[in-house]
Structures are given as C-alpha cells and as structure tokens.
Design a protein around this motif. Structure first.
Motif, PDB file in Angstrom:
ATOM      1  N   ASP A 267       0.828  -1.215   0.000  1.00  0.00           N
ATOM      2  CA  ASP A 267       0.000   0.000   0.000  1.00  0.00           C
ATOM      3  C   ASP A 267       0.861   1.264   0.000  1.00  0.00           C
ATOM      4  N   VAL A 268       1.941   1.233   0.764  1.00  0.00           N
ATOM      5  CA  VAL A 268       2.824   2.397   0.816  1.00  0.00           C
ATOM      6  C   VAL A 268       3.534   2.591  -0.526  1.00  0.00           C
ATOM      7  N   ILE A 269       3.964   1.514  -1.146  1.00  0.00           N
ATOM      8  CA  ILE A 269       4.606   1.613  -2.463  1.00  0.00           C
ATOM      9  C   ILE A 269       3.649   2.228  -3.476  1.00  0.00           C
ATOM     10  N   LEU A 270       2.402   1.777  -3.478  1.00  0.00           N
ATOM     11  CA  LEU A 270       1.408   2.335  -4.407  1.00  0.00           C
ATOM     12  C   LEU A 270       1.175   3.815  -4.134  1.00  0.00           C
ATOM     13  N   LEU A 271       1.138   4.181  -2.865  1.00  0.00           N
ATOM     14  CA  LEU A 271       0.954   5.589  -2.510  1.00  0.00           C
ATOM     15  C   LEU A 271       2.125   6.430  -3.004  1.00  0.00           C
ATOM     16  N   MET A 272       3.332   5.928  -2.835  1.00  0.00           N
ATOM     17  CA  MET A 272       4.506   6.667  -3.269  1.00  0.00           C
ATOM     18  C   MET A 272       4.545   6.837  -4.784  1.00  0.00           C
ATOM     19  N   ARG A 273       3.970   5.897  -5.509  1.00  0.00           N
ATOM     20  CA  ARG A 273       3.983   5.965  -6.963  1.00  0.00           C
ATOM     21  C   ARG A 273       2.806   6.766  -7.528  1.00  0.00           C
ATOM     22  N   SER A 274       1.922   7.227  -6.650  1.00  0.00           N
ATOM     23  CA  SER A 274       0.749   7.962  -7.115  1.00  0.00           C
ATOM     24  C   SER A 274       1.020   9.473  -7.113  1.00  0.00           C
ATOM     25  N   LYS A 275       0.174  10.205  -7.811  1.00  0.00           N
ATOM     26  CA  LYS A 275       0.298  11.663  -7.855  1.00  0.00           C
ATOM     27  C   LYS A 275      -0.127  12.305  -6.539  1.00  0.00           C
ATOM     28  N   ASN A 276      -0.870  11.566  -5.711  1.00  0.00           N
ATOM     29  CA  ASN A 276      -1.391  12.129  -4.460  1.00  0.00           C
ATOM     30  C   ASN A 276      -0.522  11.794  -3.252  1.00  0.00           C
ATOM     31  N   ARG A 277       0.719  11.394  -3.487  1.00  0.00           N
ATOM     32  CA  ARG A 277       1.568  11.030  -2.359  1.00  0.00           C
ATOM     33  C   ARG A 277       1.868  12.260  -1.498  1.00  0.00           C
ATOM     34  N   PRO A 278       2.014  12.047  -0.180  1.00  0.00           N
ATOM     35  CA  PRO A 278       2.415  13.143   0.705  1.00  0.00           C
ATOM     36  C   PRO A 278       3.773  13.708   0.297  1.00  0.00           C
ATOM     37  N   LYS A 279       3.991  14.967   0.602  1.00  0.00           N
ATOM     38  CA  LYS A 279       5.245  15.621   0.212  1.00  0.00           C
ATOM     39  C   LYS A 279       6.466  14.942   0.821  1.00  0.00           C
ATOM     40  N   GLY A 280       6.287  14.376   1.997  1.00  0.00           N
ATOM     41  CA  GLY A 280       7.421  13.746   2.665  1.00  0.00           C
ATOM     42  C   GLY A 280       7.844  12.428   2.043  1.00  0.00           C
ATOM     43  N   LEU A 281       7.019  11.881   1.157  1.00  0.00           N
ATOM     44  CA  LEU A 281       7.336  10.595   0.525  1.00  0.00           C
ATOM     45  C   LEU A 281       7.929  10.816  -0.867  1.00  0.00           C
ATOM     46  N   ASP A 282       9.041  11.472  -0.900  1.00  0.00           N
ATOM     47  CA  ASP A 282       9.718  11.769  -2.166  1.00  0.00           C
ATOM     48  C   ASP A 282      10.505  10.547  -2.621  1.00  0.00           C
ATOM     49  N   PRO A 283      10.136   9.927  -3.726  1.00  0.00           N
ATOM     50  CA  PRO A 283      10.847   8.722  -4.171  1.00  0.00           C
ATOM     51  C   PRO A 283      12.291   8.990  -4.568  1.00  0.00           C
ATOM     52  N   ASN A 284      12.664  10.241  -4.700  1.00  0.00           N
ATOM     53  CA  ASN A 284      14.047  10.588  -5.020  1.00  0.00           C
ATOM     54  C   ASN A 284      14.889  10.859  -3.778  1.00  0.00           C
ATOM     55  N   SER A 285      14.244  10.751  -2.603  1.00  0.00           N
ATOM     56  CA  SER A 285      14.956  10.991  -1.358  1.00  0.00           C
ATOM     57  C   SER A 285      15.749   9.759  -0.938  1.00  0.00           C
ATOM     58  N   GLU A 286      17.033   9.937  -0.636  1.00  0.00           N
ATOM     59  CA  GLU A 286      17.854   8.820  -0.187  1.00  0.00           C
ATOM     60  C   GLU A 286      17.381   8.297   1.168  1.00  0.00           C
ATOM     61  N   LEU A 287      16.920   9.202   2.037  1.00  0.00           N
ATOM     62  CA  LEU A 287      16.428   8.780   3.344  1.00  0.00           C
ATOM     63  C   LEU A 287      15.175   7.918   3.191  1.00  0.00           C
ATOM     64  N   VAL A 288      14.262   8.343   2.332  1.00  0.00           N
ATOM     65  CA  VAL A 288      13.048   7.560   2.079  1.00  0.00           C
ATOM     66  C   VAL A 288      13.400   6.187   1.525  1.00  0.00           C
ATOM     67  N   ASN A 289      14.303   6.144   0.574  1.00  0.00           N
ATOM     68  CA  ASN A 289      14.688   4.876  -0.032  1.00  0.00           C
ATOM     69  C   ASN A 289      15.402   3.952   0.963  1.00  0.00           C
ATOM     70  N   GLU A 290      16.207   4.553   1.840  1.00  0.00           N
ATOM     71  CA  GLU A 290      16.880   3.756   2.863  1.00  0.00           C
ATOM     72  C   GLU A 290      15.857   3.133   3.817  1.00  0.00           C
ATOM     73  N   ARG A 291      14.831   3.884   4.182  1.00  0.00           N
ATOM     74  CA  ARG A 291      13.797   3.354   5.080  1.00  0.00           C
ATOM     75  C   ARG A 291      12.956   2.281   4.390  1.00  0.00           C
ATOM     76  N   LEU A 292      12.664   2.497   3.117  1.00  0.00           N
ATOM     77  CA  LEU A 292      11.955   1.471   2.355  1.00  0.00           C
ATOM     78  C   LEU A 292      12.777   0.182   2.287  1.00  0.00           C
ATOM     79  N   ALA A 293      14.074   0.332   2.107  1.00  0.00           N
ATOM     80  CA  ALA A 293      14.955  -0.824   1.992  1.00  0.00           C
ATOM     81  C   ALA A 293      14.952  -1.643   3.279  1.00  0.00           C
ATOM     82  N   ARG A 294      14.993  -0.972   4.408  1.00  0.00           N
ATOM     83  CA  ARG A 294      15.023  -1.689   5.684  1.00  0.00           C
ATOM     84  C   ARG A 294      13.740  -2.495   5.909  1.00  0.00           C
TER      85      ARG A 294
END
Length: 432
Positions: A295-322
């Motif tokens: 569900d979170v992956i789908l949200l991140m890939r949508s146009k309505n994602r929260p501003k804090g869920l930037d798929p280009n953010s290294e911090l976001v990607n690191e948290r997704l990876a964990r």
C-alpha cells in the motif's frame, strides 16, 4: 446451469458453493468433492487454493474495519471461508478436501491476511487442528468428521490452555473421567479463539485423575456434545476479531473420539500442531505486513503522495529498503522451514530433533518481531496522518495493533528459553 466467470468454466446448481465442487486437473484425475460438480479453468487447469482465497478477499476487506471496531468475530468472513472450501484445505482428497499441505497453508494464510489478519489467524488456527485430525485421528473418527470439515460444515477451535498450567500446552490439570466407554470432560479455558462460533473442538485433558500433568490426552468433541459457558469480555488492543474469550466446557463423549494415543499429546504437538501453528502464524503476519508495504509503495507511486514521501529521497529509499529486508528475511526463513518440515514428513521422520525445534521456534520469534518492526517503520516513514490515524485509507494503524500481539501469542520469552536450552543439545549447530 453452466457459465463462465473470471476464467472459470463451472457447472453449478442453483444453491452452490465452492465447498461442494469436484474438480479435475489436466490429466482428468478428479479432485473429489460433494456433488460431482466440475470446476475447470478455460485451459483445463485446476483451481488452486490461492485462487479460492483471492476470490473471497473482497468479502474479508468489506468487514475488516467493522470487525476491528466492534471486536466482533468475523462471522461473514467465516461464511465466505466455509463456502470457499478452504476449511478443508488440509483434508485429503479421499474425504472431499483439497488435499493441501503446509506450503498451501502458508500461501493461503498470507493472502487472507492481506485483507483481514483476524480472519486469517482464525482460519490458520482451524487448519492447525485439521492437520492434527488428519495425521492422528483413528479412521472411524476421520470418516465422520473430515468430510464435514471439507464441506464447510465444521469450523474447529482449539482448547489447550488452562489457568493452572500457565500457558504450558504440554501439561494439563483437568482430568478425564471414564465410565465404561464414555469420557466425561469438565474444564475451563481462559482463551478460546472463536469458541462461541466453533462447530467442533480439539481439547487437551489430563489422561486421568491419577495421571501426571504431562500425561495429556487430546479429544475431539462436537459442539452438540458440550455445555459451553462463556466468560469475560474481549476488548484487546489488536486481533480484535479473533474473539478469544474464556469458556467453561462440560460434556460426555465416546472413547472413540480420542485423537492419537492416550497421554501422548506431546507427539501430536511436536509433529503436527506446533509446526502447523508456527508456519501458519508466520505466514499470516507476513501477509499483513507485506500488504501494508505494498500500500505504501502504491501511494509513493501515485500523484497524491504526501510531500514527505519523495521517491528521489535517499532517506526515504533507505527506510523502504530496511522494511523490504525485514520482509525478505521472514519470507525466506518461512520457506526454508516449510521445506524442512515437508521433507521430514515425506520421509516419515519425527520433528522431535533439537535443530528442527530450534528452527520452528526461531521462525515464530523472528516473524513476530520483524513483521511488527516493518509496520512500525512504515508508520514512521509515512507520518502521522497516513500511518497513525485510524481514518487513513491505508490500515497501518490496524496492522500495528494486530502485529503487536504476535510476540504474545505463545510468548516469545518462553520460546527463547526453549531455543537456548535446545541449543546446548545441538552440538553441530545445525542451521536452517
């Protein structure tokens, strides 16, 4: 009538259910069932248990929030499971079941838990009881009960806890009383998942008044053979739909309803109930956590994602990876333990080896801790409004509460003590 729906070619009577189907695979071998009805895909392939689980997901999703809000047993979802044939997943074909194994149990549990973890756990615990009946019941009892399970008529509940035993299922306090060929039961149970809705029970009892507490006998009892008195209120933090209340049980049964050898419940627990439970539970927890992650992956890939869920953010990607790594580890260890148990069963080897018991207990502990950690990290990632509020379209808050119970469901502390003790016996350090 004959019709085509979602790729299935079906011959179905006006009053039908999946549980009353008989199927044939590509070789024409029948998958036996109730009314001789053939269910085939268009290309002639069989309908899998996972197909059946996916078919009823909309029903489970429709009631998941309501079940959680009211702490009510998922009656509608159980009805869907009855009609799907999945109550008989582990029942052999000869008795009208689907003939599944523990791999099928895990696959279906994961799918069901993606919609409602309470319903998935209720079903997994029922399947744990079915496995014990299939493997240890005498033939007359199997012939009487297994076809009813396969037809969706019998949902099984487990009664293995007592106030006096402190959660140790290998011991029992309340004793069987025998008169001729009749056994009398009288015992209390502080927690019986779905007990008010069960059609049958597997119950542990001390073998006799003169037997030691570890001489435990397992019996099967139909609901109509018992007087049941419920007690307490079920209003927990999570897993609210399991409705695990206290019950007082009294009744008389024929001696032929003993499952396995008298006083030898430990063998049933080690070779059947424990592996089926730990595999089923781990798959349920993985399914819920994996669903939240998707569900979170789908949200991140949508146009309505929260501003804090930037798929280009290294911090976001690191948290997704964990989170992904936690899910990968649970999935891989679950598959490995299933392979180990299936191989032992195929070779008729006992699972009562220190290394195998360590692996089963490790699966339960690791799955309960890592899936909960995964959802906790997802909530931290998506933030308060998306992850923490009950009104969020992504039910992470419910997953969090439900998965918090995983470490308490057969307490991890008890299992860790057991792992440490058995580790001293495995000199070769036989890792999974």
């Amino acid at each position: 009538m004959i019709y085509i729906t979602e790729g299935l070619l079906c011959a179905i009577p006006d009053t039908h259910s999946w549980a009353s189907t008989s199927r044939r695979d590509k070789s024409g071998v029948p998958f036996t069932g109730g009314n001789g009805i053939v269910v085939l895909t268009i290309d002639g392939s069989r309908v899998t248990p996972v197909d059946r689980a996916r078919e009823i997901l909309p029903e489970l999703r429709a009631h998941a929030a309501e079940v959680d809000d009211s702490a009510a047993f998922p009656v509608a979802s159980l009805a869907a499971l009855r009609g799907s044939g999945l109550l008989g997943l582990l029942v052999p074909h000869a008795y009208g079941g689907l003939g599944g194994d523990l791999g099928d149990l895990a696959a279906v549990a994961e799918v069901l838990a993606s919609a409602c973890l309470s319903t998935a756990m209720v079903w997994a615990m029922h399947s744990q009881q079915v496995d014990a009946l299939v493997r240890y019941a005498a033939e007359p009892l199997r012939e009487r009960v297994l076809p009813r399970i396969a037809a969706g008529e019998v949902y099984l509940a487990s009664v293995t806890t007592e106030p006096a035993t402190g959660g140790n299922v290998m011991t029992a306090a309340s004793a069987l009383e025998q008169s001729d060929h009749v056994l009398r039961l009288d015992r209390g149970a502080p927690i019986v998942t779905g007990g008010e809705h069960a059609d049958g029970f597997l119950i542990t009892m001390r073998d006799s008044a003169g037997a030691s507490s570890n001489r435990v006998t397992l019996v099967y009892v139909d609901r109509n053979q018992l007087k049941l008195d419920s007690s307490g209120v079920w209003d927990p933090l999570g897993m609210r739909g399991t409705h695990s209340i206290g019950i007082r049980i009294q009744g008389d049964i024929p001696i032929g309803q003993i499952v396995g050898d008298r006083g030898e419940f430990r063998s049933i627990a080690v070779d059947s109930m424990i592996p089926a439970a730990h595999i089923g539970w781990a798959a349920c927890w993985l399914g819920a956590a994996k669903s939240g992650y998707a569900d979170v992956i789908l949200l991140m890939r949508s146009k309505n994602r929260p501003k804090g869920l930037d798929p280009n953010s290294e911090l976001v990607n690191e948290r997704l990876a964990r989170v992904r790594i936690d899910l990968e580890l649970v999935n891989a260890y679950l598959r490995r333990v299933i392979e180990e148990v299936q191989a032992a069963r195929a070779a008729a080897r006992s699972l009562d080896l220190p290394s195998t018991q360590i692996h089963l207990n490790t699966l339960k502990v690791a799955a309960s801790e890592l899936t909960f950690r995964a959802v906790d990290r997802l909530i931290q990632l998506v933030g308060l409004s998306t992850g923490y509020l009950r009104t969020s379209p992504i039910p992470l808050e419910r997953h969090f509460r439900d998965l918090r119970s995983a470490a308490l469901n057969l307490a991890n502390d008890r299992l860790l003590t057991s792992v440490g003790t058995m580790a001293l016996m495995d000199k070769a350090v036989t890792l999974a």
